[in-house]
Design a protein around this motif. Structure first.
Motif, mmCIF file in Angstrom:
data_model
loop_
_atom_site.group_PDB
_atom_site.id
_atom_site.type_symbol
_atom_site.label_atom_id
_atom_site.label_comp_id
_atom_site.label_asym_id
_atom_site.label_seq_id
_atom_site.Cartn_x
_atom_site.Cartn_y
_atom_site.Cartn_z
ATOM 1 N N GLY A 82 -22.665 -5.228 -1.377
ATOM 2 C CA GLY A 82 -21.329 -3.742 -1.352
ATOM 3 C C GLY A 82 -20.084 -4.691 -1.105
ATOM 4 O O GLY A 82 -19.661 -5.420 -1.191
ATOM 5 N N THR A 83 -19.120 -3.710 -1.021
ATOM 6 C CA THR A 83 -17.660 -3.210 -1.391
ATOM 7 C C THR A 83 -17.304 -2.788 0.078
ATOM 8 O O THR A 83 -17.822 -1.893 1.123
ATOM 9 N N PHE A 84 -16.459 -3.875 0.889
ATOM 10 C CA PHE A 84 -16.358 -3.071 1.964
ATOM 11 C C PHE A 84 -15.434 -3.453 2.372
ATOM 12 O O PHE A 84 -14.110 -3.976 2.442
ATOM 13 N N VAL A 85 -14.422 -2.513 3.671
ATOM 14 C CA VAL A 85 -12.418 -2.142 3.796
ATOM 15 C C VAL A 85 -12.230 -3.421 4.783
ATOM 16 O O VAL A 85 -12.742 -3.610 6.120
ATOM 17 N N ARG A 86 -11.825 -4.419 4.553
ATOM 18 C CA ARG A 86 -11.393 -5.290 4.896
ATOM 19 C C ARG A 86 -9.748 -5.423 5.839
ATOM 20 O O ARG A 86 -9.633 -5.852 6.923
ATOM 21 N N ASN A 87 -8.705 -4.668 5.188
ATOM 22 C CA ASN A 87 -7.919 -4.200 6.038
ATOM 23 C C ASN A 87 -6.871 -3.177 5.293
ATOM 24 O O ASN A 87 -7.536 -2.190 5.105
ATOM 25 N N ALA A 88 -6.421 -2.017 6.484
ATOM 26 C CA ALA A 88 -5.725 -1.069 6.319
ATOM 27 C C ALA A 88 -4.384 -1.607 5.779
ATOM 28 O O ALA A 88 -3.560 -2.541 6.073
ATOM 29 N N PRO A 89 -3.398 0.054 4.952
ATOM 30 C CA PRO A 89 -2.414 -0.476 4.217
ATOM 31 C C PRO A 89 -1.128 -0.988 5.498
ATOM 32 O O PRO A 89 -1.053 -0.203 6.684
ATOM 33 N N GLY A 90 -0.338 -1.725 5.197
ATOM 34 C CA GLY A 90 0.876 -1.892 6.587
ATOM 35 C C GLY A 90 1.518 -0.756 6.467
ATOM 36 O O GLY A 90 1.825 -0.063 5.440
ATOM 37 N N THR A 91 2.038 -0.153 8.052
ATOM 38 C CA THR A 91 2.681 0.732 8.620
ATOM 39 C C THR A 91 4.127 -0.289 8.517
ATOM 40 O O THR A 91 5.129 0.636 8.657
ATOM 41 N N ASP A 92 4.205 -1.390 8.551
ATOM 42 C CA ASP A 92 5.714 -1.932 8.754
ATOM 43 C C ASP A 92 6.438 -0.703 7.242
ATOM 44 O O ASP A 92 6.108 -2.335 6.333
ATOM 45 N N HIS A 93 7.437 -0.625 7.512
ATOM 46 C CA HIS A 93 7.783 -0.256 7.148
ATOM 47 C C HIS A 93 9.286 -1.081 6.279
ATOM 48 O O HIS A 93 10.081 -1.420 7.479
ATOM 49 N N ALA A 94 9.612 -1.056 5.465
ATOM 50 C CA ALA A 94 10.757 -2.488 5.143
ATOM 51 C C ALA A 94 12.469 -1.274 5.194
ATOM 52 O O ALA A 94 12.967 -2.485 5.429
ATOM 53 N N HIS A 95 11.815 -0.518 5.298
ATOM 54 C CA HIS A 95 13.398 -0.024 5.427
ATOM 55 C C HIS A 95 13.506 1.796 6.506
ATOM 56 O O HIS A 95 12.419 2.825 5.701
ATOM 57 N N LYS A 96 13.916 2.090 7.409
ATOM 58 C CA LYS A 96 14.432 3.717 8.038
ATOM 59 C C LYS A 96 15.570 4.295 6.941
ATOM 60 O O LYS A 96 16.473 3.461 7.218
ATOM 61 N N LEU A 97 14.744 4.925 6.586
ATOM 62 C CA LEU A 97 16.206 5.615 5.901
ATOM 63 C C LEU A 97 17.318 6.355 7.042
ATOM 64 O O LEU A 97 16.875 7.998 7.908
ATOM 65 N N ALA A 98 18.111 5.818 7.701
ATOM 66 C CA ALA A 98 19.112 6.649 8.535
ATOM 67 C C ALA A 98 19.942 8.307 7.879
ATOM 68 O O ALA A 98 20.259 8.450 6.226
ATOM 69 N N GLY A 241 7.676 4.392 -2.413
ATOM 70 C CA GLY A 241 7.637 5.400 -1.145
ATOM 71 C C GLY A 241 6.479 4.524 0.164
ATOM 72 O O GLY A 241 6.378 4.822 1.158
ATOM 73 N N ASP A 242 6.097 3.679 -0.355
ATOM 74 C CA ASP A 242 5.440 3.206 1.021
ATOM 75 C C ASP A 242 6.163 2.095 1.832
ATOM 76 O O ASP A 242 5.553 1.218 2.402
ATOM 77 N N ALA A 243 7.219 1.906 1.401
ATOM 78 C CA ALA A 243 8.942 0.957 1.710
ATOM 79 C C ALA A 243 9.579 1.755 2.457
ATOM 80 O O ALA A 243 10.795 1.548 3.589
ATOM 81 N N ILE A 244 9.529 3.619 2.782
ATOM 82 C CA ILE A 244 10.189 3.868 3.431
ATOM 83 C C ILE A 244 9.927 4.759 4.680
ATOM 84 O O ILE A 244 8.882 5.687 4.244
ATOM 85 N N CYS A 245 10.919 5.620 5.267
ATOM 86 C CA CYS A 245 10.467 5.723 6.337
ATOM 87 C C CYS A 245 11.465 6.949 7.237
ATOM 88 O O CYS A 245 12.229 6.230 7.362
ATOM 89 N N LEU A 246 11.111 7.631 7.078
ATOM 90 C CA LEU A 246 12.289 8.942 7.515
ATOM 91 C C LEU A 246 12.145 9.189 9.317
ATOM 92 O O LEU A 246 10.924 10.054 9.023
ATOM 93 N N GLU A 247 12.795 9.254 9.581
ATOM 94 C CA GLU A 247 12.193 9.986 11.253
ATOM 95 C C GLU A 247 13.743 10.407 11.515
ATOM 96 O O GLU A 247 14.959 9.956 11.896
ATOM 97 N N MET A 248 13.234 11.963 12.747
ATOM 98 C CA MET A 248 13.920 12.916 12.783
ATOM 99 C C MET A 248 13.754 12.986 14.681
ATOM 100 O O MET A 248 12.957 13.934 14.249
ATOM 101 N N GLU A 249 14.786 13.196 14.888
ATOM 102 C CA GLU A 249 14.660 14.007 16.331
ATOM 103 C C GLU A 249 14.937 15.075 16.775
ATOM 104 O O GLU A 249 15.662 15.562 16.291
#
Length: 251
Positions: A82-98, A241-249
């Motif tokens: 069968g087909t197995f899940v080997r890895n999860a998508p990366g969570t290290d974003h290339a860019h954090k939107l300032a 879309g998978d390379a950017i992260c927007l974080e607001m305090e």
């Protein structure tokens, strides 16, 4: 993790609501299931026949969708198992939107920059003249930003021509724009805006960012003007879309 196939959801989505190819819709859905743990790493996913029945699509469509995730290293097909899940998508974003000018200045430190196109223009596009009055001449440059060899941003800037010459021009071919702009015109900038919208990748953007057609992207628009209301700088960026992260305090 148990060997039994992971169950699909009870009610499948309507794939006819979008013009996006069905296999792309399904690969996106399955990728999200892996990311959120609905298909956990180590588990066996339902077989092609069951998934085709669940989503009312051809078996070939399911194979295409799973093939996308296999190419990404998320799934592995084992003969007779069968087909197995080997890895999860990366969570290290290339860019954090300032979200402030000081942070924007250093946002692209360490990025590789490749020039796609450049030209001198007598006027700004109409859509970019809404925040102020245009200068006599601008330099346009379109560039691709990469980290670790992977593209994450296609950006186009329009810079007042005299400022561009102060750069000097060669620096704009290999360095992020805003640190140069801050150095040569920081005291002239009276106001600046940034707008973020979510969209989909067209054929050109998909090719440059190495993502599927209609994949989600973040579109960032920036404008800086001087005290007289003259537009000094306009920047239009399209991020994966998978390379950017927007974080607001919040508090």
């Amino acid at each position: 993790m148990g060997k039994s196939a992971l169950r699909v959801i009870a009610a499948s989505p309507d794939l006819n609501r979008s013009r996006v190819a069905r296999y792309i819709q399904l690969s996106t859905l399955f990728r999200n299931w892996i990311a959120c743990g609905q298909w956990p790493v180590g588990g066996r996913i339902p077989n092609v026949d069951d998934l085709a029945l669940e989503f009312s699509v051809a078996r070939g469509t399911i194979r295409e969708a799973l093939g996308v995730l296999e190419d990404e290293g998320l799934l592995e097909r084992l003969r007779a198992k069968g087909t197995f899940v080997r890895n999860a998508p990366g969570t290290d974003h290339a860019h954090k939107l300032a979200i402030d000018w000081a942070s924007l200045i250093s946002a692209h430190e360490g990025a590789e920059i490749r020039v796609i196109d450049h030209s001198a223009l007598a006027e700004l596009p109409a859509v970019d003249r809404m925040k102020g009055k245009a200068a006599a001449k601008y330099q346009m440059m379109r560039r691709l930003h990469l980290r670790h060899g992977k593209p994450y941003l296609v950006a186009r800037f329009y810079l007042e021509y005299e400022l561009f010459k102060q750069g000097p021009p060669l620096q704009f071919r290999r360095e992020p724009t805003l640190p140069i702009l801050h150095r040569i015109a920081g005291t002239r900038i009276a106001k600046a805006w940034q707008t973020l919208t979510i969209g989909m990748a067209d054929v050109d953007i998909a090719n440059l960012l190495e993502i599927p057609l209609n994949a989600p992207v973040a579109q960032v628009h920036r404008v800086a003007i001087d005290r007289d209301g003259t537009i000094l700088y306009v920047g239009n960026g399209v991020y994966r879309g998978d390379a950017i992260c927007l974080e607001m305090e919040l508090r």
